[in-house]
Design a protein around this motif. Structure first.
Motif, PDB file in Angstrom:
ATOM      1  N   TRP A 176       6.035   9.614  12.516  1.00 31.43           N
ATOM      2  CA  TRP A 176       4.963   8.618  12.416  1.00 31.43           C
ATOM      3  C   TRP A 176       4.613   8.310  10.956  1.00 31.43           C
ATOM      4  N   SER A 177       5.321   8.946  10.014  1.00 30.47           N
ATOM      5  CA  SER A 177       5.012   8.713   8.595  1.00 30.47           C
ATOM      6  C   SER A 177       5.878   7.585   8.040  1.00 30.47           C
ATOM      7  N   PHE A 178       5.267   6.808   7.163  1.00 27.65           N
ATOM      8  CA  PHE A 178       6.031   5.752   6.483  1.00 27.65           C
ATOM      9  C   PHE A 178       6.923   6.386   5.427  1.00 27.65           C
ATOM     10  N   LYS A 179       8.087   5.798   5.238  1.00 29.21           N
ATOM     11  CA  LYS A 179       8.998   6.303   4.212  1.00 29.21           C
ATOM     12  C   LYS A 179       8.693   5.611   2.881  1.00 29.21           C
ATOM     13  N   PRO A 180       9.165   6.180   1.747  1.00 32.09           N
ATOM     14  CA  PRO A 180       8.896   5.532   0.450  1.00 32.09           C
ATOM     15  C   PRO A 180       9.445   4.100   0.428  1.00 32.09           C
ATOM     16  N   LYS A 181       8.733   3.217  -0.298  1.00 31.44           N
ATOM     17  CA  LYS A 181       9.141   1.802  -0.348  1.00 31.44           C
ATOM     18  C   LYS A 181      10.527   1.657  -0.966  1.00 31.44           C
ATOM     19  N   GLY A 182      11.316   0.766  -0.430  1.00 36.47           N
ATOM     20  CA  GLY A 182      12.661   0.540  -0.965  1.00 36.47           C
ATOM     21  C   GLY A 182      13.469  -0.219   0.075  1.00 36.47           C
ATOM     22  N   ILE A 183      14.539  -0.836  -0.368  1.00 38.34           N
ATOM     23  CA  ILE A 183      15.330  -1.696   0.516  1.00 38.34           C
ATOM     24  C   ILE A 183      15.852  -0.947   1.744  1.00 38.34           C
ATOM     25  N   ASN A 243      14.467   1.560   3.301  1.00 37.92           N
ATOM     26  CA  ASN A 243      13.429   1.949   4.261  1.00 37.92           C
ATOM     27  C   ASN A 243      12.605   0.775   4.772  1.00 37.92           C
ATOM     28  N   ASN A 244      12.865  -0.429   4.238  1.00 34.59           N
ATOM     29  CA  ASN A 244      12.037  -1.586   4.614  1.00 34.59           C
ATOM     30  C   ASN A 244      12.005  -1.824   6.111  1.00 34.59           C
ATOM     31  N   SER A 245      13.194  -1.799   6.712  1.00 35.56           N
ATOM     32  CA  SER A 245      13.274  -2.114   8.136  1.00 35.56           C
ATOM     33  C   SER A 245      12.570  -1.030   8.968  1.00 35.56           C
ATOM     34  N   TYR A 246      12.761   0.257   8.576  1.00 33.56           N
ATOM     35  CA  TYR A 246      12.106   1.372   9.287  1.00 33.56           C
ATOM     36  C   TYR A 246      10.587   1.219   9.207  1.00 33.56           C
ATOM     37  N   ASN A 247      10.102   0.946   7.984  1.00 27.73           N
ATOM     38  CA  ASN A 247       8.655   0.819   7.788  1.00 27.73           C
ATOM     39  C   ASN A 247       8.083  -0.367   8.549  1.00 27.73           C
ATOM     40  N   ARG A 248       8.864  -1.466   8.603  1.00 29.17           N
ATOM     41  CA  ARG A 248       8.396  -2.650   9.342  1.00 29.17           C
ATOM     42  C   ARG A 248       8.222  -2.327  10.825  1.00 29.17           C
ATOM     43  N   GLU A 249       9.225  -1.641  11.373  1.00 27.51           N
ATOM     44  CA  GLU A 249       9.181  -1.288  12.800  1.00 27.51           C
ATOM     45  C   GLU A 249       7.999  -0.360  13.089  1.00 27.51           C
ATOM     46  N   LEU A 250       7.797   0.603  12.183  1.00 26.14           N
ATOM     47  CA  LEU A 250       6.699   1.561  12.373  1.00 26.14           C
ATOM     48  C   LEU A 250       5.350   0.846  12.299  1.00 26.14           C
ATOM     49  N   GLN A 251       5.239  -0.100  11.349  1.00 25.19           N
ATOM     50  CA  GLN A 251       3.988  -0.853  11.216  1.00 25.19           C
ATOM     51  C   GLN A 251       3.716  -1.650  12.492  1.00 25.19           C
ATOM     52  N   LYS A 252       4.801  -2.175  13.089  1.00 27.58           N
ATOM     53  CA  LYS A 252       4.672  -2.938  14.328  1.00 27.58           C
ATOM     54  C   LYS A 252       4.100  -2.039  15.438  1.00 27.58           C
TER      55      LYS A 252
END
Lengths: 213, 495
Positions: free
Chosen positions: B460-467, B469-478
């Motif tokens: 459930w944790s966001f990964k560090p910003k970067g190309i 991890n972008n897609s993973y973070n977007r999905e998690l935010q959704k």
């Protein structure tokens, strides 16, 4: 695809039209040479070709104009193209008019004037040839137009010079006034060919500026 | 009733459609290179595609500028923008719907006391300066490329005419797609937070989001605008400024569309980020500004001849006047809608400094001694909080974090809601099990849900910003966004 075929047909038609005008310019010089050499049979033969060329050129021109409007081709430059074709048509019409006049009226040139006549005719034929190159450049590569138009202007000036010398020669001679006026009219008609060439070139220069990006 | 409120957005979309023709295919139709019907069909199809496939990027920026959270408020914002466009058109000043919408949203912020995110506002305002400059720059490049190509290759005038038609058709499609992608936010962006639609699940793996449905509806309104009114309004934006030929018109449309595309492409922004290059903000920009910039660029590349500076001056005044006018109209319209028609134009946002917030701030190394006056207090809107924070010496970023932490968003984790409302597409069995562990919990802030879930599993944790991890973070935010909406509980006003 069908539209692309029409585009190609149109390009071909314009090229054929210009070929006819160019060919008539060459024939014009030959016809006058045959006339001066009194080879009337050969002259009539060539006159007939010029007459046919002129008719075909008219048909082509009308066809091109109709196609341009029917398929709304080059809407931005359509008016310019029509103006060029119609003014170029005046050149071939004038050539036909002169050769037919010569074959019918048979003007009698004095031997002393024949060299001038030949030079004048050659310059006229050259002007027509360079004009056709300039018109082709307008369609294909308008940056080259000036390379040809300046030659047309040069030949037109030469024609004017020869015309002046010829008229002086004719009116200094001791022939009948009626004959003098007849020859003057023929010379004037020949001069008109290069004048028409010059008129087309004037338009070409303006249209080439318009075509710049 | 809720669909009635959408009418003002649809009206705005229709007026955008009526004007869009001049931008994307005005020159092509005016110079008879394309038939109106052909151009209108191509533009309509591509506007819809652009809005549906790529419309989300710029709308999130508008939402950040002002989160219009009540349908009547969205209605008034859109109507005020449309009204200001109409008034400016009456005095023959070409203006942009984007600018009018931004002005309207700021009017809403002022009326409701909501905090205007100045970093977003500065991003949008700077885009209004960058847009014409970038468009002029692209025009110069495309102009020289075209010129070099045409000088090198002797193309017959009739063949060139054929290729120009094809390119104009492409430019029409590209321009319409870019406008759909970039400008749909101006038409429907203000309705996102108060959308009357719900996500439609077509299959287990495919759903149509409510925002996509809104964008589709908005783009259909644009398409109707193109078909019904643009023919009367076909004159190219900027044609008063400079006479365009089909080829120069093509260059102008290509370069301005490119600008709009750049300002709305998430993929391009990620790519530039990957190359460690600065990327442009994803904001809705004005197509007419881009066109004017392109025309100025064109005249510069041709040596500045025949440029009508008085027209340019009039247009520039319009760029300043239209957002101000829209903001004023919106402010007074909201007053009328709220007090005369008794409609809710906004749902209040509360900021509560409870003990959880104070502890969290301490964890984040925020100097809470300076913030002791906030402890236990409740603020009725973001503006009230902002005024309080003005007296505290602290950087703007920290103040932003404080506002986000204290934002009151009451939630109850109800396992029954998870069972019925959440789809397997978004949540795995393990996610459901994690959420079950929190069932029955009451939370006051969004971040609390994140914190509790992160403690259960690091998935459930966001990964560090970067190309990467972008897609993973977007999905998690959704996922989180769905959970916030699902668990939200309605509250009465807090005194």
């Amino acid at each position: 695809m069908a539209f692309l075929n029409k585009v190609k047909q149109m390009e071909l038609k314009i090229d054929e039209y210009l070929d006819l005008v160019s060919e008539s310019g060459i024939l014009f010089a030959q016809i006058i040479a045959f006339y001066n050499a009194k080879k009337y049979d050969l002259m009539c033969e060539k006159c007939e070709i010029v007459r046919t060329n002129e008719r075909t050129a008219d048909e082509y021109r009308i066809e091109i104009e109709q196609h341009l409007y029917k398929y709304t081709l080059i809407p931005e430059n359509r008016g310019d193209v029509l103006s060029i074709l119609e003014n170029t048509d005046k050149v071939i019409n004038q050539i036909k008019l002169i050769v037919m006049t010569m074959s019918i009226e048979k003007p009698e040139f004095a031997d002393s004037t024949i060299p001038y006549i030949e030079l004048m005719v050659q310059s006229t034929a050259n002007a027509v040839e360079e004009l056709i190159k300039a018109v082709r450049a307008f369609f294909h590569n308008f940056h080259l137009i000036n390379d040809y138009t300046h030659k047309v202007f040069f030949y037109e000036k030469e024609v004017d010079d020869y015309s002046e010398k010829l008229r002086k020669e004719i009116f200094d001679s001791k022939i009948d006034l009626t004959r003098k006026l007849h020859l003057k009219q023929i010379i004037y008609e020949i001069e008109m060919i290069s004048d028409y060439c010059q008129s087309v070139c004037d338009r070409l220069i303006i249209y080439s500026i318009k075509r710049q990006l | 009733m809720s669909f009635f409120f959408l009418l003002s957005g649809l009206f705005l979309g229709w007026s955008l459609g009526a004007n869009v023709a001049g931008t994307v295919f005005g020159t092509a139709v005016e110079t008879k290179m394309l038939k109106f019907k052909t151009a209108a069909w191509v533009a309509s199809v591509f506007v819809v595609l652009g809005a549906v496939l790529q419309g989300g990027a710029t709308s999130s920026t508008l939402t950040k500028l002002g989160s219009v959270n009540a349908l009547a408020g969205s209605f008034t914002v859109a109507l005020s923008a449309a009204l200001s466009l109409f008034l400016m058109a009456r005095i023959r000043i070409p203006v942009s719907s984007t600018q009018a919408v931004v002005g309207s949203i700021i009017g809403w912020d002022l009326f409701t006391g909501a905090f205007t995110d100045y970093s977003v506002l500065v991003g949008i305002l700077s885009s209004w300066i960058i847009t014409p400059l970038l468009a002029a720059f692209f025009t110069l490049i495309i102009f020289y490329l075209f010129n070099a190509f045409l000088n090198k290759h002797a193309i017959h005038i009739i063949h060139l005419d054929y290729y120009t038609r094809l390119w104009l058709l492409f430019a029409c499609a590209f321009g319409a797609y870019s406008i759909g992608a970039n400008n749909i936010a101006s038409v429907m962006g203000m309705f996102i937070d108060a959308s009357p639609f719900k996500d439609i699940f077509i299959t287990m793996n495919y759903s149509i989001a409510s925002s996509t449905q809104l964008f589709f509806l908005g783009s259909i309104a644009i398409a109707i605008g193109i078909f019904t009114y643009s023919q009367k309004n076909i004159k190219t934006v900027g044609n008063d400024l400079y006479k365009l030929s089909p080829l120069t018109g093509l260059i102008v449309v290509l370069s301005s569309s490119l600008v709009l595309f750049i300002f709305s492409s998430k993929a391009l922004a990620s790519f530039l980020h990957f190359l460690h290059l600065p990327s442009l903000p994803l904001v809705p920009v004005s197509s007419s500004q881009a066109i004017i910039g392109s025309i100025v660029g064109l005249s510069l590349s041709k040596g500045v001849h025949n440029m009508h500076y008085n027209v340019l001056g009039r247009i520039s005044i319009g760029w300043l006047a239209s957002p101000i006018l829209a903001g004023i109209i919106c402010f007074f319209s909201l007053f009328v809608v709220q007090n005369v028609f008794d409609q809710t134009v906004y749902h209040p946002s509360y900021y509560i400094f409870d003990k959880h917030v104070m502890v969290k701030m301490e964890e984040l190394s925020i100097d809470i001694k300076k913030l002791s006056i906030l402890n236990g207090k409740t603020y009725q809107n973001s503006n009230e909080l902002r005024n309080e924070l003005l007296n505290i010496e602290m950087g703007p970023l920290k103040k932003q974090v404080i506002a986000e932490l204290s934002y009151y968003y009451p939630m109850r984790i109800d396992i029954n809601k998870i069972d019925y409302e959440l789809e397997k597409k978004y949540f795995t069995q393990r996610d459901i099990e994690d959420l079950q562990k929190l069932s029955g919990n009451y939370l006051n802030h969004k971040w609390q849900l994140n914190e509790k879930l992160e403690k259960i599993s690091n998935l459930w944790s966001f990964k560090p910003k970067g190309i990467k991890n972008n897609s993973y973070n977007r999905e998690l935010q959704k996922k989180y966004d769905i959970l916030y909406t699902t668990f939200k509980i309605k509250t009465l006003s807090i005194d």
